[in-house]
Design a protein around this motif. Structure first.
Motif, mmCIF file in Angstrom:
data_model
loop_
_atom_site.group_PDB
_atom_site.id
_atom_site.type_symbol
_atom_site.label_atom_id
_atom_site.label_comp_id
_atom_site.label_asym_id
_atom_site.label_seq_id
_atom_site.Cartn_x
_atom_site.Cartn_y
_atom_site.Cartn_z
ATOM 1 N N MET A 19 73.443 -71.554 -14.428
ATOM 2 C CA MET A 19 72.145 -71.704 -15.138
ATOM 3 C C MET A 19 71.350 -70.564 -14.353
ATOM 4 N N ILE A 20 70.371 -69.926 -14.950
ATOM 5 C CA ILE A 20 69.581 -69.156 -14.287
ATOM 6 C C ILE A 20 68.208 -69.583 -14.520
ATOM 7 N N ILE A 21 67.233 -69.453 -13.291
ATOM 8 C CA ILE A 21 66.050 -69.795 -13.329
ATOM 9 C C ILE A 21 65.083 -68.506 -12.880
ATOM 10 N N GLU A 22 64.260 -68.312 -13.825
ATOM 11 C CA GLU A 22 63.192 -67.213 -13.386
ATOM 12 C C GLU A 22 61.823 -67.877 -13.229
ATOM 13 N N ARG A 23 61.116 -67.718 -12.240
ATOM 14 C CA ARG A 23 59.950 -68.274 -11.852
ATOM 15 C C ARG A 23 58.656 -67.193 -12.112
ATOM 16 N N HIS A 24 57.841 -67.500 -12.757
ATOM 17 C CA HIS A 24 56.552 -66.699 -13.033
ATOM 18 C C HIS A 24 55.197 -67.432 -12.964
ATOM 19 N N ALA A 25 54.501 -66.874 -11.967
ATOM 20 C CA ALA A 25 53.288 -67.431 -11.752
ATOM 21 C C ALA A 25 52.158 -67.175 -12.622
ATOM 22 N N SER A 26 51.109 -68.086 -13.104
ATOM 23 C CA SER A 26 50.386 -67.507 -13.968
ATOM 24 C C SER A 26 48.952 -67.569 -13.057
ATOM 25 N N ASP A 27 47.922 -66.913 -13.848
ATOM 26 C CA ASP A 27 46.488 -66.875 -13.467
ATOM 27 C C ASP A 27 45.999 -68.008 -13.035
ATOM 28 N N ASP A 28 46.220 -69.045 -13.788
ATOM 29 C CA ASP A 28 45.491 -70.513 -13.784
ATOM 30 C C ASP A 28 46.131 -71.184 -12.713
ATOM 31 N N GLY A 29 47.070 -71.081 -11.982
ATOM 32 C CA GLY A 29 47.473 -71.732 -10.885
ATOM 33 C C GLY A 29 48.770 -72.461 -11.004
ATOM 34 N N GLY A 30 49.195 -72.144 -12.307
ATOM 35 C CA GLY A 30 50.215 -72.819 -12.852
ATOM 36 C C GLY A 30 51.679 -72.062 -12.668
ATOM 37 N N VAL A 31 52.954 -72.535 -12.748
ATOM 38 C CA VAL A 31 54.310 -71.552 -12.733
ATOM 39 C C VAL A 31 55.140 -72.075 -14.167
ATOM 40 N N ARG A 32 55.580 -70.929 -14.612
ATOM 41 C CA ARG A 32 56.378 -71.260 -15.720
ATOM 42 C C ARG A 32 57.903 -70.808 -15.027
ATOM 43 N N LEU A 33 58.624 -71.653 -15.625
ATOM 44 C CA LEU A 33 60.202 -71.544 -15.056
ATOM 45 C C LEU A 33 60.952 -71.138 -16.314
ATOM 46 N N ARG A 34 61.606 -70.065 -16.500
ATOM 47 C CA ARG A 34 62.462 -69.619 -17.699
ATOM 48 C C ARG A 34 63.866 -70.081 -17.224
ATOM 49 N N VAL A 35 64.420 -71.258 -17.822
ATOM 50 C CA VAL A 35 65.658 -71.713 -17.628
ATOM 51 C C VAL A 35 66.654 -71.293 -18.706
ATOM 52 N N ALA A 36 67.776 -70.680 -18.310
ATOM 53 C CA ALA A 36 68.784 -70.311 -19.195
ATOM 54 C C ALA A 36 70.308 -70.729 -18.840
ATOM 55 N N GLY A 37 71.207 -70.971 -19.727
ATOM 56 C CA GLY A 37 72.434 -71.281 -19.376
ATOM 57 C C GLY A 37 72.535 -72.875 -19.697
ATOM 58 N N GLU A 38 73.398 -73.490 -18.946
ATOM 59 C CA GLU A 38 73.491 -74.881 -18.961
ATOM 60 C C GLU A 38 73.040 -75.675 -17.961
ATOM 61 N N LEU A 39 72.385 -76.601 -18.291
ATOM 62 C CA LEU A 39 71.729 -77.644 -17.412
ATOM 63 C C LEU A 39 72.557 -79.133 -17.301
ATOM 64 N N ASP A 40 73.465 -79.096 -16.416
ATOM 65 C CA ASP A 40 74.302 -80.204 -16.386
ATOM 66 C C ASP A 40 74.510 -80.799 -14.869
ATOM 67 N N MET A 41 75.488 -81.659 -14.720
ATOM 68 C CA MET A 41 75.567 -82.074 -13.412
ATOM 69 C C MET A 41 75.819 -81.267 -12.345
ATOM 70 N N VAL A 42 76.160 -80.034 -12.640
ATOM 71 C CA VAL A 42 76.462 -79.204 -11.512
ATOM 72 C C VAL A 42 75.277 -78.376 -11.329
ATOM 73 N N THR A 43 74.194 -78.049 -12.408
ATOM 74 C CA THR A 43 72.880 -77.286 -12.200
ATOM 75 C C THR A 43 71.773 -77.848 -12.031
ATOM 76 N N ALA A 44 71.884 -79.449 -12.310
ATOM 77 C CA ALA A 44 70.530 -80.272 -12.518
ATOM 78 C C ALA A 44 69.685 -80.162 -11.320
ATOM 79 N N ASP A 45 70.307 -80.247 -10.123
ATOM 80 C CA ASP A 45 69.719 -80.121 -8.831
ATOM 81 C C ASP A 45 68.894 -78.769 -8.655
ATOM 82 N N GLU A 46 69.402 -77.742 -9.320
ATOM 83 C CA GLU A 46 68.624 -76.246 -9.280
ATOM 84 C C GLU A 46 67.382 -76.468 -9.793
#
Length: 101
Positions: free
Chosen positions: A1-28
């Motif tokens: 799984m790949i997670i890209e983090r992007h900050a926004s001007d309003d103080g929020g964060v967008r996480l772009r999640v790609a790949g598989e979210l499963d028992m191996v990657t859930a903690d990421e």
């Protein structure tokens, strides 16, 4: 799984999640959300449009992330949900909660 983090001007964060979210990657995902909240993000949005698979561990990680954000007085939401993942979230009654609809 790949997670890209992007900050926004309003103080929020967008996480772009790609790949598989499963028992191996859930903690990421949990760690990425926790880090964003610890850094002061007012809201965390996980864009799941690149997610190809999600098992119960991934669903639990999203639910925990939602609860962690709520405890901190902030929000966690998901967007771009693939139809297969949406079906599982609807069956577990989490879709509306996690998407904010």
């Amino acid at each position: 799984m790949i997670i890209e983090r992007h900050a926004s001007d309003d103080g929020g964060v967008r996480l772009r999640v790609a790949g598989e979210l499963d028992m191996v990657t859930a903690d990421e995902l949990s760690a990425a959300v926790s880090a964003a909240l610890a850094d002061g993000a007012t809201a965390v949005v996980a864009d799941l449009s690149g997610l190809t698979f999600c098992d119960s561990s991934g669903i639990a990680a999203m639910d925990r992330s939602y609860a962690e954000a709520a405890r901190a007085g902030r929000t966690f939401r998901i967007t771009g949900v693939h139809p297969n993942v949406r079906l599982v979230l609807e069956l577990t009654d989490l879709y509306d909660t996690l998407t904010g609809t």
